[in-house]
Design a protein around this motif. Structure first.
Motif, PDB file in Angstrom:
ATOM      1  N   SER A 278      -5.898  -2.613 -12.793  1.00  0.00           N
ATOM      2  CA  SER A 278      -5.163  -1.528 -13.101  1.00  0.00           C
ATOM      3  C   SER A 278      -4.326  -1.488 -12.201  1.00  0.00           C
ATOM      4  N   THR A 279      -3.523  -0.291 -12.025  1.00  0.00           N
ATOM      5  CA  THR A 279      -2.169  -0.091 -11.262  1.00  0.00           C
ATOM      6  C   THR A 279      -2.523   1.376 -10.525  1.00  0.00           C
TER       7      THR A 279
ATOM      8  N   GLY B  21     -11.185   4.162  -1.607  1.00  0.00           N
ATOM      9  CA  GLY B  21     -10.277   3.622  -2.368  1.00  0.00           C
ATOM     10  C   GLY B  21      -9.055   4.536  -2.687  1.00  0.00           C
ATOM     11  N   GLY B  22      -9.720   5.823  -2.845  1.00  0.00           N
ATOM     12  CA  GLY B  22      -8.722   6.819  -3.343  1.00  0.00           C
ATOM     13  C   GLY B  22      -8.168   6.745  -4.698  1.00  0.00           C
ATOM     14  N   SER B  23      -6.951   7.180  -5.151  1.00  0.00           N
ATOM     15  CA  SER B  23      -6.226   7.242  -6.286  1.00  0.00           C
ATOM     16  C   SER B  23      -6.003   6.019  -6.833  1.00  0.00           C
ATOM     17  N   MET B  24      -5.257   5.279  -5.589  1.00  0.00           N
ATOM     18  CA  MET B  24      -4.692   4.062  -6.219  1.00  0.00           C
ATOM     19  C   MET B  24      -5.782   2.569  -5.890  1.00  0.00           C
ATOM     20  N   HIS B  25      -6.585   2.757  -5.564  1.00  0.00           N
ATOM     21  CA  HIS B  25      -7.691   1.562  -5.279  1.00  0.00           C
ATOM     22  C   HIS B  25      -8.876   1.786  -5.724  1.00  0.00           C
TER      23      HIS B  25
ATOM     24  N   ALA C  46      -7.907  -1.020  -8.879  1.00  0.00           N
ATOM     25  CA  ALA C  46      -6.403  -0.592  -9.342  1.00  0.00           C
ATOM     26  C   ALA C  46      -5.687  -0.975  -7.884  1.00  0.00           C
ATOM     27  N   ASN C  47      -4.360  -1.316  -8.044  1.00  0.00           N
ATOM     28  CA  ASN C  47      -3.821  -1.741  -7.039  1.00  0.00           C
ATOM     29  C   ASN C  47      -2.233  -1.138  -6.903  1.00  0.00           C
ATOM     30  N   ALA C  48      -1.965  -0.633  -5.767  1.00  0.00           N
ATOM     31  CA  ALA C  48      -0.877  -0.109  -5.418  1.00  0.00           C
ATOM     32  C   ALA C  48       0.203  -0.835  -5.504  1.00  0.00           C
ATOM     33  N   ILE C  49       0.285  -2.141  -5.289  1.00  0.00           N
ATOM     34  CA  ILE C  49       1.620  -3.098  -5.230  1.00  0.00           C
ATOM     35  C   ILE C  49       2.000  -3.539  -6.575  1.00  0.00           C
TER      36      ILE C  49
ATOM     37  N   GLY D 276       2.911  -1.815 -15.532  1.00  0.00           N
ATOM     38  CA  GLY D 276       4.152  -0.955 -16.069  1.00  0.00           C
ATOM     39  C   GLY D 276       5.626  -1.684 -16.159  1.00  0.00           C
ATOM     40  N   ASP D 277       6.426  -1.149 -16.835  1.00  0.00           N
ATOM     41  CA  ASP D 277       7.735  -2.026 -17.129  1.00  0.00           C
ATOM     42  C   ASP D 277       8.445  -2.308 -15.966  1.00  0.00           C
TER      43      ASP D 277
END
Length: 327
Positions: free
Chosen positions: A60-61, A94-98, A109-112, A145-146
């Motif tokens: 994920s993102t 991990g929080g929201s982005m991991h 999920a991955n913040a990069i 995402g785009d």
């Protein structure tokens, strides 16, 4: 996964209300640092994950809560994770982005931006090798995402997946904006053209319609599971809320209210609700509110991680880093 009209509505509605509750907790200071809301894009997570088996893999993102929920994660543990509590999916680390749950095939999920494509291809390739090279058992899905379609690592992942016929589905959530930059100002050519350049089937679908996404995803997943390699689906969608909840205070202006209002005429929750009876909808809605009431109570009452354990879980082997310098 469950894929009836009621199932699709349930997942779409759950994601919407989870995100709305999460935004409320951001404003109350329970979730520190804010989140990237998925409000408006729920049809994509619901439709794609409905085409998957429990053993399939997703990555994920930074805008990934919907994917994690659609793949079957516990809303209470997910909300606790966003709140940084020890009872969260990843013990608050991990929080929201991991967020991740390997037991459900959620490989994180991955913040990069664009980084998860290579992870998905590697994981799906490894699963195929483990299964003896047949390729029928596990399919990987990379959501992005785009703003990611010009990132080198994603294009490299597509190339390798096509070359080795790795069972992967690349899902582009094209909401028209990379933060505040429009896709027209950022992307040369077309998004589907990226997939076509590597010889993989690439199609554009209505990303506001859960059933349309499911139909396209099911075809691509079946193709991958049969050993015929990867596909790319571009889902045209729109996020109703901010890129990040920081915008609620900063009041960044890059799209006008009329544009957002027009997009709300194709709300994925309402599109899918029209496919079930009002009675069934009311029952599902009520159940979701109960689930989320319990999730909020669970999250806010859960303890924060003990700082003494800050160096735990850094290594898969269980080895613990030494404190005070040295190893």
């Amino acid at each position: 996964m469950a894929d009836t009209p009621a199932d699709l509505y349930r997942t779409t509605r759950l994601i919407r209300r989870f995100e709305e509750r999460a935004v409320e907790l951001v404003h109350k200071g329970v979730i520190v640092g804010g989140i990237h809301p998925y409000i408006g894009q729920e049809a994509i997570a619901a439709g794609v994950c409905a085409a998957l088996r429990p053993t399939d893999i997703i990555t994920s993102t930074h805008r990934g809560h919907g994917h994690v929920l659609a793949k079957g994660a516990d809303p209470a543990k997910m909300l606790a994770e966003l709140a940084g509590r020890s009872t969260g999916l990843n013990k608050g680390r991990g929080g929201s982005m991991h967020a991740a749950d390997f037991s459900l095939g959620i490989f994180g999920a991955n913040a990069i931006v664009g980084a998860n494509g290579a992870i998905t291809v590697g994981a799906a390739w490894a699963a195929r090798r483990k299964a003896g090279g047949n390729g029928e058992n596990t399919v990987g899905v990379s959501f992005f995402g785009d703003g990611a379609v010009s990132q080198g690592v994603l294009l490299e992942a597509m190339n390798l997946a096509a070359l080795w016929k790795v069972p992967v589905l690349f899902v582009c959530e094209n909401n028209g904006y990379a933060t505040t930059l429009t896709v027209e100002d950022a992307v040369a050519g077309t998004i589907t053209g990226r997939g076509a350049a590597f010889g993989m089937p690439a199609t554009t679908v209505d990303g506001m319609d859960p059933q349309a996404v499911l139909d396209a995803a099911r075809e691509a997943v079946d193709r991958a599971r049969a050993g015929n390699g990867p596909s790319l689906i571009e889902c045209l969608t729109y996020r109703y809320d901010a890129h990040h909840t920081w915008e609620h205070k900063a009041r960044v202006r890059y799209r006008d209210n009329d544009e957002v209002a027009q997009a709300r005429n194709t709300d994925p929750v309402e599109i899918q609700a029209a496919r079930i009876s009002p009675v069934e909808r009311a029952e599902i809605d009520a159940r979701i509110e109960t689930v989320l009431d319990e999730a909020v109570a669970f999250a806010v009452s859960s303890p924060h991680p003990d700082p003494a354990g800050a160096l735990d879980y850094l290594y898969a082997t269980g080895m613990r880093a030494r404190s005070g310098g040295g190893w």
